[in-house]
Scaffold this motif. Structure first.
Motif, short mmCIF file in Angstrom:
data_model
loop_
_atom_site.label_atom_id
_atom_site.label_comp_id
_atom_site.label_asym_id
_atom_site.label_seq_id
_atom_site.Cartn_x
_atom_site.Cartn_y
_atom_site.Cartn_z
N LEU A 1 0.83 -1.21 0.00
CA LEU A 1 0.00 0.00 0.00
C LEU A 1 0.86 1.25 0.00
N ALA A 2 1.87 1.27 0.86
CA ALA A 2 2.74 2.45 0.94
C ALA A 2 3.42 2.70 -0.40
N ALA A 3 3.90 1.65 -1.04
CA ALA A 3 4.54 1.81 -2.34
C ALA A 3 3.55 2.31 -3.37
N GLY A 4 2.31 1.80 -3.31
CA GLY A 4 1.30 2.25 -4.25
C GLY A 4 0.94 3.71 -4.07
N PHE A 5 0.82 4.14 -2.80
CA PHE A 5 0.48 5.54 -2.53
C PHE A 5 1.59 6.48 -3.02
N VAL A 6 2.84 6.07 -2.80
CA VAL A 6 3.96 6.90 -3.26
C VAL A 6 3.93 7.04 -4.77
N GLY A 7 3.52 5.99 -5.45
CA GLY A 7 3.46 6.05 -6.90
C GLY A 7 2.24 6.74 -7.44
N CYS A 8 1.38 7.20 -6.53
CA CYS A 8 0.13 7.86 -6.92
C CYS A 8 0.30 9.35 -6.67
N PRO A 9 0.72 10.14 -7.62
CA PRO A 9 1.20 11.51 -7.35
C PRO A 9 0.14 12.47 -6.86
N GLY A 10 -1.15 12.25 -7.18
CA GLY A 10 -2.17 13.23 -6.82
C GLY A 10 -2.99 12.87 -5.61
N ILE A 11 -2.63 11.82 -4.88
CA ILE A 11 -3.45 11.36 -3.76
C ILE A 11 -3.53 12.43 -2.68
N GLY B 1 2.41 -1.76 10.26
CA GLY B 1 1.80 -1.06 9.13
C GLY B 1 1.94 0.43 9.25
N ALA B 2 1.81 0.96 10.48
CA ALA B 2 1.96 2.41 10.69
C ALA B 2 3.37 2.86 10.33
N VAL B 3 4.37 2.04 10.66
CA VAL B 3 5.75 2.40 10.33
C VAL B 3 5.94 2.46 8.82
N ARG B 4 5.38 1.49 8.11
CA ARG B 4 5.47 1.49 6.65
C ARG B 4 4.85 2.76 6.06
N LEU B 5 3.68 3.10 6.55
CA LEU B 5 3.01 4.30 6.04
C LEU B 5 3.78 5.56 6.41
N ALA B 6 4.31 5.60 7.64
CA ALA B 6 5.06 6.77 8.07
C ALA B 6 6.28 7.00 7.18
N ASP B 7 6.95 5.93 6.80
CA ASP B 7 8.12 6.07 5.93
C ASP B 7 7.75 6.65 4.58
N ALA B 8 6.53 6.35 4.13
CA ALA B 8 6.13 6.80 2.79
C ALA B 8 5.52 8.19 2.79
N LEU B 9 5.06 8.68 3.94
CA LEU B 9 4.34 9.97 3.97
C LEU B 9 5.11 11.13 3.35
N PRO B 10 6.39 11.30 3.63
CA PRO B 10 7.09 12.47 3.05
C PRO B 10 7.09 12.50 1.53
N ARG B 11 6.88 11.37 0.91
CA ARG B 11 6.90 11.32 -0.56
C ARG B 11 5.51 11.50 -1.17
N MET B 12 4.49 11.63 -0.34
CA MET B 12 3.14 11.90 -0.85
C MET B 12 2.89 13.41 -0.73
N ARG B 13 3.38 14.17 -1.66
CA ARG B 13 3.46 15.61 -1.52
C ARG B 13 2.12 16.31 -1.51
N ARG B 14 1.05 15.66 -1.98
CA ARG B 14 -0.25 16.31 -2.03
C ARG B 14 -1.23 15.76 -1.00
N LEU B 15 -0.77 14.84 -0.18
CA LEU B 15 -1.66 14.22 0.80
C LEU B 15 -2.11 15.24 1.85
N LYS B 16 -3.41 15.24 2.13
CA LYS B 16 -3.97 16.15 3.13
C LYS B 16 -4.53 15.41 4.34
N LYS B 17 -5.11 14.22 4.11
CA LYS B 17 -5.77 13.51 5.21
C LYS B 17 -5.45 12.03 5.14
N LEU B 18 -5.08 11.46 6.30
CA LEU B 18 -4.87 10.02 6.44
C LEU B 18 -5.71 9.55 7.62
#
Length: 2046
Positions: free
Chosen positions: A1950-1960, A1974-1991
């Motif tokens: 999931l984290a890899a998929g979200f990172v590859g999804c530029p407009g999420i 799972g939270a650690v995996r997501l936390a590692d990916a958060l900085p690369r989701m530049r448009r994310l507003k809500k998790l």
């Protein structure tokens, strides 16, 4: 002694004795002065007692006491002396003195005192059957006191029935007698002291005692024989001992409470299966039973009517005849007699006054009783009738035999052994009432068990004289078990037989006999009346006539019964009776029995009782049904079900058992006439009451009932004999038949079966721990609707199993049988399984926790193949050995139906599952018989066969036997042998034979004592087994050893991450050939203590294993030497994906060694190392794949294509190195950089969290130009100093390839260095430098000096486009430096200076840049905490914007500001919101506005401007020749002020629009306003306007929620009438009401050109809607009408429908969310009106309730609406018929854009109709069919149709049961929908299959923006496939996967998929099973989701550790607005701490 002497010792002589013996008494009593004085407290008043106690010595006190006593009356003196003598030690007084005192005042002794000595001697011989040893009369003896100093001198020898004293001569006796009665005062002190035994056996006392015994024998015999001689007038058969059994209950009396049901008087003698059968005993045996206290207490239990009272009288009579001869006296007390005593009495009074008064010397007899308690038997009959039973446990007890006590206290004292310790007490009671007694003192429990079936038949033979009647009655009882159960009670049996005899004798035909107790009592009432009357009529109306005749008496009797139950009385006395007439009637007709009761004053009183308690209950119930004062509502409140568990508040109700049952019976249809007759009411009145009872029963069935209440409810339902009611109750109780821990009787099972059989569906019957006999089991055979049958009790045993086996085959619906903890052995299971073979629907058997043993398991498994329908069997806890476990395991190879076997905990858990009916056993098919489709889809269960033998003590010696089993077992999916004792030897044997096994998934060998040598053996298994793809071993704590195999059916992950060509050729599911990739192999050896020496052995083991993908050596002890060795061995290991060496005790030397392998091995893509606590060491490879054709290892396709593209064949793949928590100095950094410079292809260097110093950073930056291929340098989570910040900024000048430098979070800054993507030229030349560069220095605490240095650095920086200096400490001086710097950079586009220390002067400084710098196009300054401040630049500055918000300029500053903007010639927009400049400021602004020729927009919100100032501004703008917009927002803008503002606007010809929303106003001016008006009106009839007049240009008035009410609207109406050319009028959400509607109706005709009217939510009712509709009728130009959220009503809808045909121009109508029903007429009229509006484009009738009829009328007009684009019919109760009409109407609507039918019920039929027409709608964009009860059939058709609608943007099919089939069809359609943006399948019953299908389809939908899949069951597999597809969805903004049952295993994907999804922008993962991993995996990916507003992660299992990781990641993510973590496993304290760290972490529910 003469007569005068006798007279002298009368009652009046007590004082003379005291006076004459005063001195001796003082001497004796002073020895026990304390006790004597204590007893005196009760007779002396306070003053007298104080005087006595004031004396100094004890003798003085006693002397004064005796003198005081002389002043009292004789009775007081007598009582005190008796008390003192009885309670004091026996040798306290001389014998003669004591006798004188005791006999003083006793008139009964006169005859004896006058006798001669020789007569006394002769009387001694009459003392019979008195034992020589008697107890001390309750006296307390001092320790060591000798009772009889000369025991040999007094002995007695028995001769016949008399005893003689051998040691006493007549002479000495005569002397003794004389001394006793005539003591010489002088010789008193010389009288020898005598013991109590000697004293009590005096001849006179013995004689009195024997006389009393004779009197008692004579009296009891006479009474018993007299009663026996009386024959019952109603033909009652005498119930002698032949019909009565006394049963001694075995077992502990302490368990009596557990066996008694507090709510029911069940017969205890019918033992449950868990109890031992009691033994039948005679009276002597029973009374001689064990005892547990000082008192021998025995209890006799029995239901009312079993003959307990007669048995008590029988005991007394048998005693008179010599039985129980150990007792001297037998006393019988009935509690109905004791209830009459209200005051206090003594023990003596109770014994003599209430039972039998001695003829002489009652005192002597009482003394004998006290001294010989073991010879006393006291019978207490009818404890259940005792009025004080509730207080027995709390009553005060006393050991004083003469103390006056209440009856309850007397009984408690006797019961507890305080009075008459050692006596025998026998108590009778109903079973449930005995719970009021403390049972710990009970020695023996017996039961008067009444009749059994044989005795009933015998009794019938005696009762019925006619043999035919006898047979008919007996046959009826056999068929009706409930009536038979009643006959077990003798008294009830007589009543039943009496009724049956009457019914059988009155007709020669077969009579209709009663089936319920209610029916019997109704019949009994008639029978008793007929037998009691002299009439010989026998016709059918006789009963009704008698009921009418005696109606009043019956009603009185019912009232008496009701009163008795309310007061818990079953015995009535004269004071309780209501009337003599009713009493005489009831007694003469046999309803009441009459008996005499002896009162305490020797009088006789008549008592009355109903012939049985159930008759009283029936009559009490009848009273409630016929009494007119009791309403049906009162009846409902009084009706309740009894429960086994009662509270203190319920104690008042436990007296009754069956009132509620009789009430239910009287509610049956057959009782209507009976009740009507007795109540003198019609049947309607009766039926109303009956209905109340039946409603209560239905209501109770719907509640959560306990087991006892379920049974009570079934009794009630059975009593009604109403099958329909029983069916409804069964439906409600379908899942509630759970009976726990109470007694079940056959009649309970009968009524339960009646209810279950009446139901329409099958149920689960759960009987756990219920006592019952085998007859209850037999009754179950008649139950046809049992699907699940559960029994649980340790004592059921084989006998129970045998009985159960007889009835199970007859329960045809049985699917599941549970027999846990039933003590069944091999014998029982043989019987059971012989029956189970005949159960053709049985699917599950549970035999856990029995005693089958190995033999039972073997017998059971042999029978399993014969039960074809079986799906599961539980066999755990059956005392099986290892051999038995292997026997179970062997079944998987011998029984073809077995799916899996699971045994654990040494056999305590054992489960066998079988294939379902659709699955084919692998043993029943050959491999050649499998078609491709069957292999992939049709037989999935066969691929899941499992064998699990966990913790079964298997050792190496058992491996051969196990291997034989496995070799015979076909296609086993998994084998679990964990937690056994195989050791290394067993593992080696197992590995050797592994290739012979056919295992497709997993072998688990964890916790088997594996050592390091065993680990290497397991590693070799990868080579030996080609299909084994993973070995996972960990020896830490709980060992883990897993061997995983590749499934042949599924594509397994290949070595190449980009899926290089596969290797195996295989048929696909469609029969086509396909290539299947070879499996990747993984070896995980963690926590195995591996060192360097083990590496060489491992390398040797893996030498020829060329397809190893992953090698995990983490958590070992390799150290730096081991790392060096590993790097050396890398070429030999042939690992293609990953090597993990984390936590191996390495240092920086090892880090450098691992970094060096990047240049040594070209396939390595990443090295990640951490030396922290959770050390990490990863080496990742790009992936290599060996082809079957022998091509060897090849490069990945990505490498080849990349190299070919740029002409570099040797170009390596992109590489990355990540080092964390590696504290390096500058020297180490230099060494590292030198190594990395030699590594070609290094694109990312991550040095986060390393505490880098300035020197280290400088060293790193110096080497930065040498890292040619580097794209990203990350040094996040390092403390960055101010100098380091400048160094990093300077790097822009040092390295021209740097695109962006970002430094954030001062003190723990995040620094990101990114290199712009290279543009390689075709000739390979160096790429051009980047053209756009960014520097972001947020939160860096920059000072003035730092700013100056920074600007000097930036002066030399080329191509700098953005500079972010927000969140620093910049003040005015720094801003001055900034302003001076602005003209120097030429390509700068933006400088952000938000959140700095900007003052108003600083703000003016920034605004001044608009004039000083020609490139500045916009300056925005805000001094609020959340405001933004920035400067924008552009090359051309034709338009400039100035925004100064919330700066609060003072007057001086405002003047300066105006002077600055006055010079800004190109200013087009001025925003002064929130400055509070007031009216004066506005006037100053107006002065400069003339010079701002280009100004087009002015924002003056929140400036404290008054209405007057606004008017002045509008006046100033009156002649404005240009278009202009001005905005206001002030608190005064509401209500009347809004009207005034509109009035002001209307006076200006150039104002076109005014919009008011809440407190905001927007006014728009147009050029040449009045001239444009003429142009506008030229389109309309010019005759309607004055050509010479000038009208305002106002075309739009919008008033939204601004508190306009009817008065303000009236004012407004007069104003807007001046605007006849108004085009739009909007009055949203203002409460104008009906008066306002009338006002609107008046003014609407004025606006001839009105096109849009919105009156949403203006509080208009149907009354106001009618005139409003009439007003609308005159608006012929109207195009849009919005009347939503008003009350339309039937009248309003009808009127609106009437006027619609006249609105020819109407295009849009909105009548949504109408709060009240419109009605059928209204909807019809409205639909008819709408269908005439042919120009309609939008129809919104949300929640109007059109239903099918309205939909039909509307649909008829749709074909004529050629322009229709939107149709909203949400929540209109449209069914499939209505949908068909709509579909038919829409089939030609090709322009339709939106169809919304959410919340209807069109079902599949409607969906199919819509699907037929959808392909015609090529413009359709939105289809909403949410919540329409559509299933897969309709869903598939819709999906196929949507594939032909290429313009579709939104699909909503939520809350429909469309399932995976629809998802599959949708997936096929999705690639054909290029415009699709929203897919909503909320709660659509999707599983992993459907999720996977959707993922494949969505992969081809690049425009998708929202995917909503909450509340499905997609699971891990479906989510994984969806995650892999995410990178293809480049437009995706929101993904909702709430409640989809996935966990951490998919987090990485999931984290890899979200990172590859530029407009999420929004991700919802709530209510799943995501934990910290799972939270650690997501936390590692958060900085690369530049448009994310809500998790959203609420409702998961994340702890504080995971939340802290998310919080740490948030520091790098300023773009994220919120992370929701509500309902996770985080304490409140930690939540608060985390939220304080970052407020974006939300732990709330909203």
């Amino acid at each position: 002694m003469n007569d005068q002497d006798g007279t002298r010792m009368s009652t009046s002589g007590i004082k003379e004795v005291l006076e004459s013996n005063h001195g001796q008494l003082v001497e004796c009593l002073s020895l026990e002065a304390n006790h004597v004085l204590e007893k005196a407290k009760g007779i002396l008043d306070e003053m007298e007692l104080n005087f006595v106690m004031s004396q100094k010595t004890n003798k003085e006190k006693v002397s004064v006491l005796l003198k005081t006593l002389m002043t009292k009356d004789n009775e007081t003196c007598k009582k005190f002396i008796e008390t003192v003598i009885i309670v004091m030690p026996c040798n306290l007084l001389p014998m003669g003195l004591e006798n004188m005192l005791m006999t003083a005042g006793d008139n009964d002794t006169e005859g004896i005192l006058c006798q001669q000595p020789n007569e006394s001697n002769s009387d001694i011989t009459a003392f019979s059957d008195v034992e020589s040893s008697v107890t001390d009369i309750g006296r307390k003896r001092k320790a060591g006191q000798v009772t009889n100093p000369k025991p040999t001198e007094e002995k007695r020898s028995r001769k016949g029935n008399h005893c003689k004293t051998a040691a006493v001569t007549p002479a000495s006796m005569a002397s003794f007698t004389c001394t006793m009665w005539n003591p010489d005062p002088g010789e008193m002190d010389n009288t020898p002291s005598q013991t109590g035994e000697e004293y009590l056996n005096l001849p006179a006392i013995s004689d009195f005692a024997e006389d009393y015994k004779s009197l008692m024998i004579r009296n009891i015999s006479q009474k018993y024989e007299a009663n026996l001689a009386k024959e019952d007038q109603l033909k009652q058969v005498t119930l002698d001992q032949t019909f009565r059994s006394l049963t001694m209950k075995a077992g502990s009396v302490a368990k009596l409470k557990e066996r008694i049901d507090a709510s029911r008087d069940d017969v205890l003698s019918a033992p449950g299966l868990e109890e031992n059968q009691g033994s039948v005993a005679n009276l002597a045996e029973f009374l001689n039973g064990k005892h547990t206290s000082n008192c021998r207490v025995h209890i006799l239990l029995g239901k009312a009517g079993t003959g307990k009272t007669k048995l008590m009288h029988k005991i007394c009579y048998e005693w008179t005849r010599g039985a129980v001869c150990q007792f001297q006296y037998v006393f019988l007390f009935e509690f109905r007699q004791l209830n009459l005593i209200k005051g206090s009495i003594g023990l003596k009074s109770m014994l003599f006054d209430l039972f039998l008064q001695p003829e002489r010397s009652s005192h002597s007899v009482f003394r004998f009783i006290i001294g010989n308690p073991k010879k006393i038997l006291i019978l207490f009959d009818g404890f259940d009738e005792f009025a004080g039973k509730a207080s027995v446990c709390t009553s005060v007890v006393s050991d004083d035999p003469i103390a006056p006590l209440s009856v309850g206290q007397l009984f408690s004292s006797l019961y507890n052994g305080k009075l008459l310790p050692g006596c025998t007490i026998l108590i009778t009671s109903r079973p449930k009432d005995i719970l009021c007694l403390p049972l710990d003192v009970v020695g023996q429990v017996g039961e008067v068990s009444g009749f059994n079936q044989c005795k009933i038949e015998e009794y019938a033979n005696r009762f019925f004289k006619d043999g035919k009647h006898n047979r008919q009655a007996t046959c009826h009882l056999q068929k009706n078990r409930k009536i038979l159960n009643v006959c077990y009670i003798p008294a009830m049996c007589w009543i039943v037989f009496l009724c049956l005899e009457h019914l059988l004798s009155r007709s020669h035909l077969e009579p209709k006999l009663p089936h319920t107790m209610t029916q019997f009592y109704i019949e009994m009432l008639t029978v008793f009346l007929k037998k009691g009357t002299s009439s010989k009529e026998t016709n059918a109306n006789t009963g009704n006539r008698l009921l009418n005749k005696y109606r009043e008496e019956i009603q009185g009797l019912c009232n008496l019964a009701r009163k008795g139950l309310q007061e818990s009385k079953s015995v009535f006395y004269s004071r309780d009776l209501l009337s003599e007439k009713v009493t005489n009637f009831a007694s003469s007709y046999g309803f009441l029995t009459t008996f005499e009761v002896k009162t305490i004053d020797q009088n006789q009183e008549n008592g009355h009782a109903f012939i049985h308690l159930t008759l009283q209950e029936f009559l009490a119930a009848l009273h409630q049904m016929i009494d007119s004062t009791i309403t049906d509502q009162m009846l409902k409140r009084r009706f309740y079900l009894k429960s086994k568990w009662t509270s203190k508040n319920d104690m008042k109700n436990v007296f009754t058992d069956a009132v509620h049952v009789f009430l239910s019976g009287l509610a049956s249809k057959g009782c209507k006439q009976f009740l009507s007759t007795l109540s003198s009411k019609n049947e309607v009145w009766v039926q109303k009451k009956q209905k109340a009872i039946l409603q209560n029963l239905r209501k109770l069935a719907a509640t959560n009932l306990t087991g006892p209440k379920i049974i009570e409810l079934c009794h009630c339902v059975y009593e009604t004999q109403d099958r329909e009611l029983a069916r409804e109750v069964a439906a409600h109780l379908k899942s509630k038949f759970e009976l726990r821990n109470f007694r079940l009787t056959p009649v309970d099972m009968t009524v339960l079966t009646f209810v279950i059989n009446s139901g329409a569906s099958c149920i689960c019957l759960d009987i756990g721990g219920c006592a019952m006999d085998l007859e209850c089991v037999t009754i179950l055979a008649t139950c046809k609707n049992i699907e699940v049958l559960v029994f649980k009790s340790r004592k059921y045993e084989d006998k129970f199993a045998g009985t159960l086996s007889e009835i199970i085959p007859r329960i045809n619906s049985l699917k599941k049988l549970i027999l846990t903890s039933c003590s069944i052995t091999v014998k029982g299971v043989v019987h059971l399984f012989s029956a189970l073979k005949l159960c053709h629907r049985l699917e599950e058997i549970n035999l856990q926790d029995n005693e089958l043993g190995d033999a039972g398991i073997t017998a059971l498994l042999d029978a399993l193949p014969q039960i074809r329908s079986l799906r599961r069997i539980e066999l755990g806890g059956n005392n099986i050995t290892v051999n038995g476990i292997l026997t179970i395991a062997n079944a998987i190879s011998t029984c073809p139906n077995i799916l899996d076997i699971s045994v654990s905990d040494g056999g305590n858990i054992a489960t066998v599952r079988f294939f379902t009916g659709s699955a084919t056993s692998p043993m029943n098919r050959s491999s050649g018989s499998l078609s491709p489709s069957m292999e992939c889809e049709g037989n999935h269960e066969a691929l899941l066969r499992k064998l699990s033998l966990v913790n079964c003590k298997l050792a190496a010696q058992h491996v051969p036997a196990l291997s034989r089993i496995l070799q015979r077992c076909p296609q086993l999916a998994s084998l679990d042998l964990s937690d056994n004792e195989l050791k290394d030897a067993g593992l080696r044997r197992l590995v050797e034979i592994l290739p012979d096994f056919d295992i497709s998934k997993l072998i688990n060998l964890s916790n088997n004592g594996t050592s390091e040598d065993g680990v290497l053996c397991l590693a070799s298994a990868l080579k030996k087994c080609p299909r084994m793809f993973e070995v996972e071993v960990s020896l830490k704590h709980h060992q883990t050893v897993l061997l995983k195999f590749a499934e042949q059916q599924e594509d397994i992950e290949v070595r190449d991450e980009r899926k290089t060509p596969p290797v195996d050729f295989r048929l696909s599911s469609t029969g086509d050939s396909r290539i299947v990739p070879a499996p990747l192999k993984k070896l995980s050896l963690t926590n195995c203590c591996f060192q360097v020496k083990h590496l060489e052995e491992l390398a040797s083991t893996l030498e020829n294993c060329n397809d190893l993908a992953e090698l995990n050596l983490s958590n070992n002890s390799l150290g730096d030497r081991g790392i060096e060795k590993l790097v050396e061995l890398l070429p030999k290991l042939h690992v293609s994906k990953l090597i993990n060496v984390g936590n191996n005790l390495i240092s920086l030397a090892g880090v450098l060694c691992l970094a060096g392998c990047l240049k040594m091995v070209r396939e390595i893509t990443e090295v990640a190392i951490s030396l922290g606590k959770n050390g990490k060491g990863l080496i990742k490879f790009c992936g290599k794949c060996r082809f079957q054709q022998g091509q060897g290892f090849k490069e990945s396709s990505e490498i080849l294509s990349f190299g070919a593209k740029y002409g570099k064949e040797d170009l390596c793949v992109p590489k990355k190195i990540r080092l964390e928590e590696c504290e390096m100095d500058d020297k180490t950094m230099g060494s590292l950089c030198l190594i990395l410079e030699e590594c070609s292809g290094l694109t990312e260097l991550d040095l986060s969290n390393n505490a880098l110093s300035d020197e280290v950073i400088a060293e790193l930056l110096n080497h930065l130009p040498g890292l040619h291929d580097l794209k990203i340098l990350n040094i996040t989570d390092n403390v960055i100093s101010p100098d380091a910040i400048l160094l990093l900024a300077h790097s822009l000048n040092v390295c021209e390839n740097i695109l962006e430098v970002e430094v954030r979070a001062s003190g723990r800054a995040s620094i990101i260095l990114m290199k712009k993507d290279c543009r390689l030229e075709g000739n390979g030349k160096k790429p051009e430098p980047p053209c756009s560069r960014i520097l972001s220095l947020k939160e860096c605490n920059l000072t003035k000096s730092s700013v100056e240095k920074l600007f000097k650095i930036l002066e030399h920086c080329k191509d700098l486009t953005e500079l972010d200096l927000s969140c620093n400490l910049l003040g005015d001086e720094e801003l001055q430096c900034l302003r001076d710097f602005l003209p120097k950079p030429h390509v700068l586009k933006l400088i952000d200076i938000s959140n700095n220390r900007i003052s108003p002067d600083g703000a003016l400084c920034l605004v001044e840049s608009l004039n000083t710098c020609s490139n500045v196009v916009m300056v925005e300054v805000s001094l609020s905490s959340h405001g933004r401040s920035f400067i924008k630049f552009a090359k051309r500055c034709e338009r400039k914007v100035c925004s100064v918000k919330e700066c609060n300029f003072k007057e001086k500053e405002l003047v300066k500001f105006f002077s600055i903007i006055e010079c800004c010639t190109h200013l087009t927009e001025l925003n002064l919101a929130g400055n509070m400049m007031g009216d004066e400021g506005l006037r100053n602004l107006v002065k400069v506005m003339d010079k701002l020729k280009g100004l087009k927009e002015l924002n003056l919100q929140n400036n404290g401007i008054s209405l007057v100032a606004v008017k002045d501004l509008l006046v100033a703008l009156k002649n404005c020749p240009k278009a202009f917009t001005v905005r206001f927002e002030e608190l005064w803008i509401f209500g009347e002020n809004v009207a005034n503002l509109v009035q002001c606007v209307c006076t200006h010809l150039n104002i076109a629009d005014i919009r008011v929303k809440n407190r905001s106003v927007l006014i728009r001016l147009v050029e040449n306003g009045w001239q444009s008006t003429e142009t506008l009106w030229s389109d309309y009839d010019s005759s309607r306007m004055d050509i010479g007049a000038q009208y305002p240009a106002l075309r739009l008035i919008s008033l939204y929620q601004c508190d306009i009410e009817s008065p303000q609207l009236l004012h407004l109406a007069s104003i807007i009438k001046q605007c006849p050319h108004l085009l739009e009028f909007h009055l949203y959400r203002n409460s104008v009401g009906n008066k306002g509607a009338e006002t609107l109706a008046e003014i609407l005709p004025v606006f001839q050109g009105l096109k849009k009217l919105s009156l949403e939510s203006i509080d208009v009712s149907p009354i106001g809607m009618v005139p409003l509709a009439a007003g609308l009728h005159k608006c012929h130009s109207i195009e849009e009408i919005n009347l939503s959220q008003n009350e339309l009503g039937e009248e309003g809808a009808s009127e609106l429908g009437r006027i619609l045909p006249g609105l020819k121009q109407l295009k849009k109508i909105n009548l949504s969310r109408i709060p009240t029903a419109v009605g059928l007429t209204g909807t019809s009229m409205l639909a008819k009106g709408l269908r005439t509006c042919t120009r309609l484009e939008e129809i919104n009738l949300d929640s109007l309730m059109l239903k099918d009829g309205g939909a039909q009328l509307l649909a008829e007009g749709i074909p004529r609406m050629t322009c229709l684009k939107k149709l909203n019919l949400r929540c209109n109760s449209i069914g499939c018929k209505g949908a068909a009409y709509l579909a038919n109407g829409l089939k030609h609507s090709t322009a339709i854009v939106e169809i919304d039918l959410n919340g209807n019920c069109i079902e599949d039929a409607g969906a199919l109709n819509l699907a037929d027409v959808l392909p015609n709608m090529k413009s359709l964009k939105i289809l909403n069919l949410t919540q329409n009860n559509i299933t897969a059939a309709g869903g598939e058709s819709l999906a196929r149709a949507l594939a032909q609608c290429p313009s579709v943007e939104e699909i909503h099919l939520s809350t429909n049961k469309i399932g995976d089939l629809t998802a599959r069809k949708l997936a096929e359609a999705l690639p054909k929908l290029p415009c699709l943006k929203v897919l909503n399948l909320h709660s659509s019953e999707l599983t992993a299959s459907g999720g996977g299908s959707l993922a494949q389809g969505l992969r081809l939908c690049p425009s998708i923006e929202v995917i909503s899949l909450p509340e499905n069951s997609i699971g891990n597999k479906g989510v994984t496939e969806l995650a892999m597809a995410l990178p293809k969805m480049t437009s995706l903004k929101k993904l909702d996967l709430q409640l989809n049952r996935f966990d951490d295993s998919v987090a990485e994907e999931l984290a890899a998929g979200f990172v590859g999804c530029p407009g999420i922008e929004e991700i919802i993962l709530s209510w799943n099973n995501i934990s910290d991993a799972g939270a650690v995996r997501l936390a590692d990916a958060l900085p690369r989701m530049r448009r994310l507003k809500k998790l959203d992660l609420e409702g998961n299992t994340i702890t504080a550790a995971g939340a802290e990781k998310l919080a740490a990641s948030l520091r790098q993510c300023s773009f994220i607005e919120v992370i929701r973590l509500w309902k996770n496993k985080i304490s409140k304290d930690r939540e608060q701490i985390l939220q304080e760290q970052d407020s974006r972490l939300n732990f709330l529910s909203v």
